[in-house]
Design a protein around this motif. Structure first.
Motif, PDB file in Angstrom:
ATOM      1  N   PHE A  97       0.893  -1.123  -0.045  1.00 31.94           N
ATOM      2  CA  PHE A  97       0.065   0.098  -0.004  1.00 31.94           C
ATOM      3  C   PHE A  97       0.705   1.128  -0.015  1.00 31.94           C
ATOM      4  O   PHE A  97       0.753   2.316  -0.741  1.00 31.94           O
ATOM      5  N   TRP A 149      -7.795  -0.175   2.576  1.00 28.28           N
ATOM      6  CA  TRP A 149      -6.896  -0.957   2.410  1.00 28.28           C
ATOM      7  C   TRP A 149      -7.079  -2.252   3.223  1.00 28.28           C
ATOM      8  O   TRP A 149      -7.279  -3.290   2.806  1.00 28.28           O
ATOM      9  N   ASN A 153      -8.757  -6.092   1.966  1.00 33.40           N
ATOM     10  CA  ASN A 153      -7.917  -7.205   2.415  1.00 33.40           C
ATOM     11  C   ASN A 153      -8.257  -8.174   3.481  1.00 33.40           C
ATOM     12  O   ASN A 153      -7.824  -9.213   3.887  1.00 33.40           O
ATOM     13  N   CYS A 162      -0.583   0.318   8.349  1.00 37.48           N
ATOM     14  CA  CYS A 162      -0.237   1.242   7.047  1.00 37.48           C
ATOM     15  C   CYS A 162       0.051   2.593   7.639  1.00 37.48           C
ATOM     16  O   CYS A 162       0.706   3.202   7.182  1.00 37.48           O
TER      17      CYS A 162
END
Length: 542
Positions: A97, A149, A153, A162
């Protein structure tokens, strides 16, 4: 698909040994861009000076890549053994990412500054402040999109990871212009020093935190410390400093080429990382960790043996952007170097892949077959790694952009069907192997298309002229793939994985090396020029 090379007046069409590694003399010519200005070659030693610069650049480029990847690979394998596939898979997904935005910064102005025929201090100032502004904006955007994100997932823990990794974007932005200046000058020694120091410090911190029980956060700390130390060291070894201004005309000059390069860079990155994205989405963190280990060593060998040349190729080729015939001849010589150093090494890795990953522990053994298949991807990349810089050098980045997005579309389709086909399967070995096969098929088809366009349409040179000299290296590499097949097929060796690793490695090295020396006259000549003086000194004969 990857990315460089060239030919000028070349009085010595022969190989020159560079620390017993590569042929160089046919890769040099006069007038290398230095700093922000085009510096003409000196009148005396007009051929020797640029040859020395290029030899030094290639040596330090190899040192830069080998040091970075050698250190990070050792650290990755140590952490993998300590933490297991799940922790590595979670952080790999989080890094994917963040790396998209990092790549965007790396591929825009860095390439533009290297490629520009004329560059003045205003361009450097404009480039720096554009990158810093973009870094801050992208950092905020990435932090805001982190929950999406994680949701995509189906891994809620990704949000915090992240967000914690987003400072890497700004750290990357701080290094773009200083690094571009050094690469444009083909001054790779400071970059190598920066890389070795940063990866070593980051590795020590990561391993220490893993011992302390921080699991995935140990990998996050490793990345952040590596980025911070790398930025600090780079600014220490670089004497350029930005001025507090943003020259509008210079910014406009940089933007046109940068936008095409950035678009192509995004496409290339997504195309080559689509496999990781899909495996994380459909198969989860455990399979992602296994795939990352399977991918690590083939990637490392390709980076060390071929992309080290790629780093030198763009500035070297850009000097010949108005001489396509000479550029094509230089490309052939560089591709030969790439093949000789890369293909046998990948064959040896394929031979030892299964026992190597088994040494990490039984939970890693499903990655063995995938590593062998990803060595095929590495072979394709050895051939494709110089094509992108060649197109950029002649001012045709749009072709690379278009093909990267074609590759992305083909990859999305391929990996989506693989994901749907194996979705719900609990067989990690089948999952990672299927993704590896898909990656090899996509890379091969796009690289063949890119070769045709680059050779036949843009440079207008014979494909055989470029590819023919690499055939001996290809055969030498192929021999490595066959060794474990014959040994396992006939049950010639039994025993612990360590014994198999040693035997496979020795046999693959001997057979691949012997074939290369027997079939490749250039390599044999280089070796003989190195060995003969030693024999004469020892035995007193000529």
């Amino acid at each position: 698909m990857s990315q460089s090379v060239d030919r000028t007046v070349d009085p010595l069409d022969r190989t020159v040994d560079l620390d017993s590694t590569v042929e160089i003399s046919a890769l040099t010519s006069a007038g290398v861009p230095a700093g922000g200005y085009t510096v003409p070659a000196p009148e005396e030693d007009a051929e020797e000076a640029p040859r020395k610069r290029l030899k030094s650049a290639i040596f330090w480029s190899y040192a830069l890549t080998a040091g970075r990847l050698g250190t990070t690979t050792i650290v990755t394998f140590v952490l993998a053994k300590m933490l297991g596939p799940h922790a590595l898979g979670v952080v790999t997904t989080a890094l994917l990412f963040v790396m998209i935005t990092q790549m965007l910064l790396q591929q825009t102005l860095l390439t533009t500054i290297i490629q520009r025929e004329k560059l003045d201090p205003d361009h450097l100032d404009a480039g720096f402040w554009l990158v810093i502004g973009g870094s801050l904006a992208l950092t905020g955007i990435a932090a805001g999109l982190a929950p999406l994100w994680a949701s995509f997932n189906d891994q809620p823990q990704l949000t915090r990871l992240c967000i914690a990794l987003t400072p890497m974007i700004l750290l990357q932005g701080l290094t773009v212009v200083p690094e571009a200046i050094l690469r444009r000058k083909m001054t790779f020694r400071p970059l190598a020093i920066r890389t070795l120091v940063a990866t070593a410090v980051g590795g020590v911190v990561g391993i220490a935190m893993a011992f302390a029980g921080y699991q995935a956060w140990a990998l996050v700390a490793q990345q952040l410390v590596t980025g911070a130390v790398g930025a600090a060291v780079l600014w220490t070894v670089t004497d350029w400093r930005p001025r507090w201004r943003l020259p509008r005309q210079a910014a406009k000059d940089l933007w046109g080429f940068s936008s095409q390069t950035a678009l192509g860079g995004v496409g290339v990155f997504l195309a080559i990382r689509m496999d990781v994205l899909v495996i994380g989405k459909f198969f989860g963190a455990n399979a992602t960790g296994l795939y990352r280990i399977a991918q690590r060593l083939p990637d490392m060998l390709t980076e060390v043996t071929s992309r080290s040349l790629q780093q030198v190729s763009l500035p070297e080729l850009a000097r010949l952007q108005k001489k396509p015939v000479e550029l094509g001849d230089r490309l052939a010589k560089m591709l030969h170097v790439s093949a000789v150093t890369g293909l046998p090494a990948l064959g040896i890795l394929a031979a030892t892949a299964k026992p190597l990953v088994a040494l990490l522990g039984p939970e890693w053994s499903p990655a063995g077959t995938a590593m062998q298949l990803l060595c095929i991807v590495g072979i394709v990349n050895v051939y494709g790694v110089l094509l992108g810089p060649a197109l950029q050098a002649v001012g045709r980045p749009g072709i690379n952009t278009a093909l990267s997005w074609v590759q992305l579309a083909v990859g999305v389709t391929t990996f989506y069907f693989i994901g749907q086909w194996l979705n719900g399967s609990q067989d990690d070995r089948a999952q990672v192997a299927a993704i590896a096969i898909g990656m090899a098929a996509v890379e091969l088809s796009i690289t063949i298309l890119m070769m045709y366009i680059t050779f036949a349409r843009v440079l207008k040179v014979s494909s055989w002229q470029i590819l023919g000299p690499t055939i001996p290296a290809f055969l030498a590499g192929s021999a490595g793939f066959l060794i474990p097949f014959f040994i396992d097929r006939f049950g010639l060796i039994s025993g612990p994985w360590l014994l198999k690793f040693v035997v496979y490695g020795v046999l693959a090295t001997g057979i691949s090396g012997g074939l290369l020396l027997a079939l490749d006259t250039r390599t044999r000549g280089m070796v003989m020029r190195k060995v003969q003086p030693l024999l004469e000194k020892k035995f007193g004969t000529k």
